[in-house]
Design a protein around this motif. Sequence first.
Motif, PDB file in Angstrom:
ATOM      1  N   ALA A  12      31.387 -24.903 -23.155  1.00  0.00           N
ATOM      2  CA  ALA A  12      30.375 -25.935 -23.417  1.00  0.00           C
ATOM      3  C   ALA A  12      28.991 -25.306 -23.449  1.00  0.00           C
ATOM      4  CB  ALA A  12      30.415 -27.028 -22.356  1.00  0.00           C
ATOM      5  N   ASN A  13      28.227 -25.723 -24.456  1.00  0.00           N
ATOM      6  CA  ASN A  13      26.788 -25.476 -24.453  1.00  0.00           C
ATOM      7  C   ASN A  13      26.162 -26.862 -24.331  1.00  0.00           C
ATOM      8  OD1 ASN A  13      24.131 -24.847 -24.848  1.00  0.00           O
ATOM      9  ND2 ASN A  13      24.331 -24.430 -27.040  1.00  0.00           N
ATOM     10  N   PRO A  14      26.113 -27.388 -23.104  1.00  0.00           N
ATOM     11  CA  PRO A  14      25.653 -28.764 -22.932  1.00  0.00           C
ATOM     12  C   PRO A  14      24.127 -28.822 -22.970  1.00  0.00           C
ATOM     13  CG  PRO A  14      26.136 -27.806 -20.798  1.00  0.00           C
ATOM     14  CD  PRO A  14      26.403 -26.724 -21.823  1.00  0.00           C
ATOM     15  N   PRO A  15      23.562 -30.014 -23.082  1.00  0.00           N
ATOM     16  CA  PRO A  15      22.105 -30.110 -22.921  1.00  0.00           C
ATOM     17  C   PRO A  15      21.747 -29.664 -21.510  1.00  0.00           C
ATOM     18  CG  PRO A  15      23.114 -32.299 -23.143  1.00  0.00           C
ATOM     19  CD  PRO A  15      24.202 -31.298 -23.322  1.00  0.00           C
ATOM     20  N   TYR A  16      20.803 -28.734 -21.379  1.00  0.00           N
ATOM     21  CA  TYR A  16      20.460 -28.266 -20.031  1.00  0.00           C
ATOM     22  C   TYR A  16      18.964 -28.128 -19.789  1.00  0.00           C
ATOM     23  CZ  TYR A  16      20.692 -23.656 -22.424  1.00  0.00           C
ATOM     24  OH  TYR A  16      20.539 -22.598 -23.284  1.00  0.00           O
ATOM     25  N   VAL A  17      18.151 -28.681 -20.698  1.00  0.00           N
ATOM     26  CA  VAL A  17      16.703 -28.625 -20.498  1.00  0.00           C
ATOM     27  C   VAL A  17      16.294 -29.745 -19.534  1.00  0.00           C
ATOM     28  CG1 VAL A  17      14.459 -28.702 -21.639  1.00  0.00           C
ATOM     29  CG2 VAL A  17      16.429 -27.701 -22.836  1.00  0.00           C
TER      30      VAL A  17
HETATM   31  N1  GLN Z   1      18.731 -23.035 -25.765  1.00  0.00           N
HETATM   32  C1  GLN Z   1      18.117 -24.287 -26.074  1.00  0.00           C
HETATM   33  C2  GLN Z   1      16.611 -24.111 -26.049  1.00  0.00           C
HETATM   34  O1  GLN Z   1      16.165 -23.065 -26.356  1.00  0.00           O
HETATM   35  C3  GLN Z   1      18.617 -25.362 -25.177  1.00  0.00           C
HETATM   36  C4  GLN Z   1      19.952 -25.722 -25.620  1.00  0.00           C
HETATM   37  C5  GLN Z   1      20.639 -26.672 -24.720  1.00  0.00           C
HETATM   38  O2  GLN Z   1      20.070 -27.478 -23.991  1.00  0.00           O
HETATM   39  N2  GLN Z   1      21.906 -26.572 -24.766  1.00  0.00           N
HETATM   40  O3  GLN Z   1      15.858 -25.001 -25.790  1.00  0.00           O
END
Ligand code: GLN
Length: 330
Positions: free
Chosen positions: A218-223
């Motif tokens: 998973a590449n989930p939203p992580y911001v």
């Molecule tokens: N990598 C993304 C960014 O540069 C963030 C992607 C994510 O939240 N999966 O903001």
Amino acid sequence: MTITETLAAGTARLNMARIDSPGLDATLFLAETLGLSREQLILRGPGPLPETASRRFFQFIDRRIAGECTAYILGRKEFRGLDFLVNPGVLVPRPDTETLVEAALAELEVRRTVENTGSASGLFPPPPPASLLDLCTGSGAVAVALKHEWPALEVFAADISPEALETARLNAARLLGAVSEAPAGPEAPKIQPEFSNLSFVQSDLFDRISRRFHLITANPPYVESGSIDGLSPEVRREPRLALDGGADGLDLIRVIIAGAPEHLFPGGALLLEADPRQMSRIVSLLEQQGFLDIQSSRDLSGAERVIRGRTPGENPARIGGTHGSGAFRV
Ligand code: GLN
């Protein structure tokens, strides 16, 4: 104006607007305008550029300066050497996310190596059966790239967004020629048998998924929610759904880590992309859920971008047998 002169003029405008890679962007735009590859474009440099092509090229340049990213303007982005369709309904695949694909391939290699130890199966033993669930699949970049590089892999790609799933399906059809539930009729993509066993499911994380896998990516939203407004104009045009990970950025990661053990075979692996600054908290979450062999992988800039944990089991590679059981609850 010639092609070379137009390219130089476009590059200069992007440069003045402090766009990161002005030469590359201008080249990509002009090649797109003329329907040429970058190499063909350079060869035709001294030739004249039709007025309509020039107008379209400078429209691309204006959009880029106004804060649209190159991938959305072109509608495409290269990932693992494959040309993915993208649109504002999906996150643009990042080079950093290739680390997630590499970590998943490494897990598959472990399975192949260990499963074939002691066997007399020759120089090219077939890989043992393996299944993958890719959560938050977005454009399908991770799922489709893995299927492309490991065709025997059984792949389920899930996303909460129907719009994203539509794009992921399209990418699978274009790049693999294999989409379950493909439209019938003359337009139906040709199924390439080696790429069968690829399915898409609309699901809020594990909500509609009721079977086990050997791998979950998973590449989930992580911001962090509070950081989104401070991101570049390009990133702010990407779907908030694909970026916003809640107050500390870990909302979805917590749900994934909590749900993964009951969706992985013993010795299966969970691989997550996250912000390098979140890694120590993610290690604790993985440990709390009983994950073992926790290890991170670094992205191109050397930062810890991907983390892996394995569920307890005799051996991460000796997990065949129950493969393929269960079904989606749809
Ligand atoms: N990598 C993304 C960014 O540069 C963030 C992607 C994510 O939240 N999966 O903001």
